[in-house]
Enzyme design. Sequence first.
Site, PDB file in Angstrom:
ATOM      1  N   PHE A   1       0.083   6.738  10.946  1.00 45.41           N
ATOM      2  CA  PHE A   1       1.471   6.529  11.372  1.00 45.41           C
ATOM      3  C   PHE A   1       1.540   6.900  12.842  1.00 45.41           C
ATOM      4  O   PHE A   1       0.970   7.894  13.252  1.00 45.41           O
ATOM      5  CB  PHE A   1       2.418   7.449  10.596  1.00 45.41           C
ATOM      6  CG  PHE A   1       2.382   7.217   9.123  1.00 45.41           C
ATOM      7  CD1 PHE A   1       3.227   6.299   8.524  1.00 45.41           C
ATOM      8  CD2 PHE A   1       1.489   7.908   8.322  1.00 45.41           C
ATOM      9  CE1 PHE A   1       3.178   6.072   7.160  1.00 45.41           C
ATOM     10  CE2 PHE A   1       1.438   7.687   6.951  1.00 45.41           C
ATOM     11  CZ  PHE A   1       2.286   6.762   6.373  1.00 45.41           C
TER      12      PHE A   1
ATOM     13  N   GLY B   1      -5.039   5.602  20.894  1.00 47.41           N
ATOM     14  CA  GLY B   1      -5.272   4.936  19.603  1.00 47.41           C
ATOM     15  C   GLY B   1      -4.087   5.078  18.679  1.00 47.41           C
ATOM     16  O   GLY B   1      -3.000   5.471  19.092  1.00 47.41           O
ATOM     17  N   SER B   2      -4.323   4.743  17.404  1.00 46.95           N
ATOM     18  CA  SER B   2      -3.264   4.808  16.403  1.00 46.95           C
ATOM     19  C   SER B   2      -3.733   5.607  15.217  1.00 46.95           C
ATOM     20  O   SER B   2      -4.893   5.519  14.836  1.00 46.95           O
ATOM     21  CB  SER B   2      -2.917   3.400  15.904  1.00 46.95           C
ATOM     22  OG  SER B   2      -2.802   2.521  16.999  1.00 46.95           O
ATOM     23  N   GLY B   3      -2.821   6.358  14.626  1.00 41.94           N
ATOM     24  CA  GLY B   3      -3.131   7.069  13.391  1.00 41.94           C
ATOM     25  C   GLY B   3      -2.623   6.272  12.219  1.00 41.94           C
ATOM     26  O   GLY B   3      -2.240   5.104  12.371  1.00 41.94           O
TER      27      GLY B   3
ATOM     28  N   ASP C   1      -7.227  10.694   3.106  1.00 39.47           N
ATOM     29  CA  ASP C   1      -7.722   9.631   3.994  1.00 39.47           C
ATOM     30  C   ASP C   1      -8.943  10.121   4.774  1.00 39.47           C
ATOM     31  O   ASP C   1      -8.972  10.096   6.003  1.00 39.47           O
ATOM     32  CB  ASP C   1      -6.631   9.135   4.944  1.00 39.47           C
ATOM     33  CG  ASP C   1      -7.000   7.790   5.592  1.00 39.47           C
ATOM     34  OD1 ASP C   1      -7.962   7.131   5.114  1.00 39.47           O
ATOM     35  OD2 ASP C   1      -6.338   7.393   6.574  1.00 39.47           O
TER      36      ASP C   1
END
Length: 359
Positions: free
Chosen positions: A31, A27-29, A139
């Site tokens: 950044f 996945g993606s964070g 976040d």
Amino acid sequence: SNAADAANQQDNRIILGGVFVLGKKLGSGSFGEIYWCYHMHTREEYAVKIEESSSKHPQLMYESKLLRHLAGGPGISQIYFSECDSERNIMVMELLGPSLEDLFNLCSRKFTLRTVCLVAEQLISRVEYLHSRNFVHRDVKPDNFLIGRGKKAGTIHMIDFGLAKKYRDPKSHQHIPFREGKNLTGTARYASINAHSGAEQSRRDDLEAIAYVLLYLYLSILPWQGIRVASKHEKYQKIREKKKSTPVEVLCRNCPPQFSSYLTYTRRLKFEDRPDYSALRRIFRDILNNESWCPPLPDGIDPNQFEWERVPGFDPRMKFQKHHGSGGGGPPGKFEQAMQERQQQQQQQGNYGGGGMHH
């Protein structure tokens, strides 16, 4: 020959830091991207976060430094290796399990009141630890909380510190000054009203965001979800207006009154206030101890177990379809299987075990 084959195979593998063999993307964070990887000698599995060195705002070295600063805290993933070179920055860390968002989907997007309260206690403790180390997360969302694997499957971990910020001086505890006119940092759905209004974020904002996460997990939907507008800016405006105009008692009307108390408390905090974390945890413990809200469970069921641990086919090593965290990593297809089994089971049982009250 076999030796030659092995050598060739080795050549197409991407090796990071000399020993970590790169695997599938998880996945993606906020950044960078997260991949599964393993140590070529020990075969231990890890997660690795990778960021192109050319990225406009390189963030990974900041995050790995912060994770080292937080090392040893409960629910903080361990860092094993980090380096930056001319092409990419990498950080190899503990491989975690699925996120709260994944588990929410596994449980048909509805958690029982008991599970929400157990989650609440841990989320409050995670931000309390982060705040004690002089940072705010900025976040807070279900995708940024992952369960561990093995012995740590009962611990919810906080991830993705790319947007975290120091809110006070570590030695003097001098708080950063209040500022306005800032752009929203974080995820609009869970952002505090003050963050929407352009205020500098502090401890109170992480805790208000937890309120929206808990309401989302318990009610399955928030009134400001699904707003369809042309631009992101307009969408943020609309979400902010809806958050401001929805009275707390309306937002929490299908919840125990403690949810309103929690949200009201976090919204009343001043910019520099130190929240009373243990009082906030007690709010949710009171619900758990109240038999009219949380009826006793059948014999042999651990009252401190999350409901996803009882889903047939559940495994903290599951690989989930779309993943934002540093989790996943089990054999693929497990999640799909578990979801199908779960749906079949529910059709047979007429959907037993939904959460809380629905009027």
